[in-house]
Design an enzyme around this catalytic site. Structure first.
Site, PDB file in Angstrom:
ATOM      1  N   LYS A  47      -3.481   1.381   4.032  1.00  0.00           N
ATOM      2  CA  LYS A  47      -2.476   2.267   4.622  1.00  0.00           C
ATOM      3  C   LYS A  47      -2.967   2.911   5.918  1.00  0.00           C
ATOM      4  CE  LYS A  47       0.260   2.854   0.535  1.00  0.00           C
ATOM      5  NZ  LYS A  47      -0.540   2.172  -0.509  1.00  0.00           N
TER       6      LYS A  47
HETATM    7  C1  LIG Z   1       0.060   1.239  -1.298  1.00  0.00           C
HETATM    8  C2  LIG Z   1      -0.806   0.252  -1.964  1.00  0.00           C
HETATM    9  C3  LIG Z   1      -0.302  -0.943  -2.465  1.00  0.00           C
HETATM   10  C4  LIG Z   1       1.170  -1.278  -2.431  1.00  0.00           C
HETATM   11  O1  LIG Z   1       1.638  -1.472  -1.116  1.00  0.00           O
HETATM   12  P1  LIG Z   1       3.213  -1.399  -0.825  1.00  0.00           P
HETATM   13  O2  LIG Z   1       3.312  -1.399   0.652  1.00  0.00           O
HETATM   14  O3  LIG Z   1       3.675  -0.109  -1.423  1.00  0.00           O
HETATM   15  O4  LIG Z   1       3.839  -2.579  -1.478  1.00  0.00           O
HETATM   16  C5  LIG Z   1      -1.183  -1.846  -3.030  1.00  0.00           C
HETATM   17  N1  LIG Z   1      -2.495  -1.573  -3.120  1.00  0.00           N
HETATM   18  C6  LIG Z   1      -3.022  -0.420  -2.647  1.00  0.00           C
HETATM   19  C7  LIG Z   1      -4.464  -0.181  -2.799  1.00  0.00           C
HETATM   20  C8  LIG Z   1      -2.199   0.529  -2.048  1.00  0.00           C
HETATM   21  O5  LIG Z   1      -2.715   1.657  -1.588  1.00  0.00           O
END
Ligand SMILES: *Cc1c(COP(=O)(O)O)cnc(C)c1O
Length: 478
Positions: free
Chosen positions: A120
């Site tokens: 993210k």
């Molecule tokens: C947010 C997240 C996901 C999921 O991603 P999306 O964009 O919500 O589908 C998967 N793995 C980790 C470690 C995350 O932080």
């Protein structure tokens, strides 16, 4: 580029108008009125670009109302080896998202070398810089309200801490994040960061955010913004690393490459869908869920049945414990030929009847063209995959990445490189790593003793009025 809502609203706004907002006024999500196409010559020209150059090349197509020199300055400030050197990248930090080959034809795209060790940060760090610039331009302030199951919240807080004109109010499910994630967030003492621990699960947090945002008077008066994955700028910033990963493994421009994506809110894989619609030669987008398999069910059957809190399991890949994937509406908008009335009807049906079923419709017959495949992974699969990656490749992968690798390998095709997106580093999920490997994940000196730092948070009920009162007491009204 003009943006429209998946539910039909079209105010003719550009990127800057939707940048700071969350849901559109009609409850839908912002989408570009069309996808810019990049042809073979364009792709060939992008091949040798650095990450920051690629980011500029992609973002300028969607944010053509931000002056190009400003955008260039923002991506150059964001995508540096200094910001993305926190994970295992080592000498490759300048690549920002280095590729590690696990075995011939199977690769890991490292997306977790940012400040909070999860993918993210790839979008959020840019968002922090974009927001600060846009707010200064407009002479405005913003109160960011978000919900997190762990990774979004810390990523947002590390992107926004100390930023001028911004406060962050972050809701997280009380006691449901890992010790490391909790420490990462709750140890921040910046004056503009507020952590609210909600008695409930992640979906309750998300519902509170939606309820507060639906109070348009409150939203306007307190300048409430969001950084949740419905934010369009986040989605589009994620498009960039699909290009970067593609060029890193494709033998020649034009050759097909498949991506495996651990999914929760459908934000990450939505970016892959957009890259593909722009002309990046992605063969398959392989969606992986954990035990909360709403999206896997949809891609196998056409039935979308979002689940409530009671039916959402707490798993060892907690950032995927999501049973109502907020960005999914963006894909359905494309799937139904961008018929906003139809999208509105489907979501009304889901709200009233608990599900909708596209199986057997003409739209469903055409879904193949979008390249999606899916699968689900369990706790046992996760542990086995972590062990196998460690024993066969000498690489420690986190539980979410393991879900992606497990499902990706099931759909692997001869002669098509498979890129598995690494969504977090193992150090964030020490308990599960220890269960799988009998040892704690390594952590760099930077994160030593993280859990023993003093923490700060406020516990609240899953109640929009209580959260509004908290914000009211701390935020400037206009
Ligand atoms: C947010 C997240 C996901 C999921 O991603 P999306 O964009 O919500 O589908 C998967 N793995 C980790 C470690 C995350 O932080």
């Amino acid at each position: 580029m003009r943006y429209v809502s998946t539910r039909g609203e079209d105010r003719g706004g550009g990127f800057r108008e939707i940048l700071l907002g969350g849901l559109m006024a009609d409850g839908g999500l912002a989408m570009p009125v069309s996808y810019p196409r990049i042809d073979a010559a364009g792709l060939a020209a992008m091949r040798g670009m650095s990450y920051a150059e690629l980011a500029l090349a992609v973002l300028r197509l969607f944010a053509d109302d931000v002056p190009e020199d400003v955008l260039r300055g923002l991506v150059e400030k964001t995508y540096t080896a200094e910001v993305y050197c926190n994970g295992r990248a080592g000498g490759d930090a300048a690549e920002i998202t280095p590729v590690r080959t696990l075995e011939p034809g199977v690769h890991l795209l490292e997306l977790s070398n940012g400040p909070t060790l999860a993918f993210k940060d790839m979008a959020m760090q840019l968002l922090g810089n974009l927001f600060e610039w846009a707010l200064a331009e407009n002479g405005e302030t913003l109160n960011i309200l978000g919900a997190t199951s762990g990774d979004t919240g810390s990523s947002a807080e590390y992107a926004m801490r100390g930023k001028r004109g911004i406060r962050v109010f972050m809701l997280s499910p009380f006691g449901k994040m890992s010790a490391f994630q909790t420490a990462q967030m709750f140890s921040l003492m910046d004056e503009n960061i507020y952590n609210l621990a909600v008695r409930g699960v992640f979906d309750d947090c998300q519902d509170v955010v939606k309820a507060v945002s639906n109070d348009l008077g409150f939203k306007r008066q307190y300048r409430i913004g969001t950084v949740n994955s419905i934010n369009w700028a986040r989605v589009v910033a994620q498009v960039v690393y699909y290009f970067k990963g593609y060029f890193a493994v494709a033998g020649e421009v034009g050759a097909p490459v498949s991506f495996a994506v651990p999914s929760g809110n459908f934000g990450n894989i939505c970016a892959g869908h957009i890259a593909r619609m722009m002309g990046l030669p992605i063969r398959r987008l392989i969606l992986a869920t954990n035990e909360n398999d709403v999206l896997d069910e949809f891609f196998r059957t056409g039935v979308y049945r979002p689940r409530g809190t009671a039916e959402t399991q707490q798993t060892s890949s907690p950032s995927m414990d999501i049973s109502r994937a907020s960005n999914f509406e963006r894909f359905v908008f494309d799937l139904v030929g961008r018929d906003a009335g139809r999208v509105k009807g489907l979501w009304r049906e889901a709200a009233e009847l608990g599900s909708f079923d596209l199986g057997g419709t003409p739209e469903w017959a055409g879904i193949e063209q979008y390249g999606f495949l899916s699968g689900a992974s369990t706790h046992g699969n996760r542990l086995a995959t972590i062990r196998r990656a460690w024993e066969s490749y000498g690489v420690m992968i986190d539980p979410h990445t393991a879900d992606g690798l497990k499902v990706g390998m099931e759909h692997r095709e001869e002669g098509v490189p498979l890129v598995c997106l690494e969504t977090a580093l193992p150090v964030k999920f020490g308990e599960t790593m220890a269960e799988a490997l009998g040892r704690a994940p390594e952590r760099s000196a930077k994160f030593a003793g993280m859990e023993t730092l003093p923490q700060r948070s406020v516990t609240v009920d899953a109640d929009a009025e209580e959260v509004k009162a908290f914000i009211r007491a701390r935020a400037d009204a206009v």
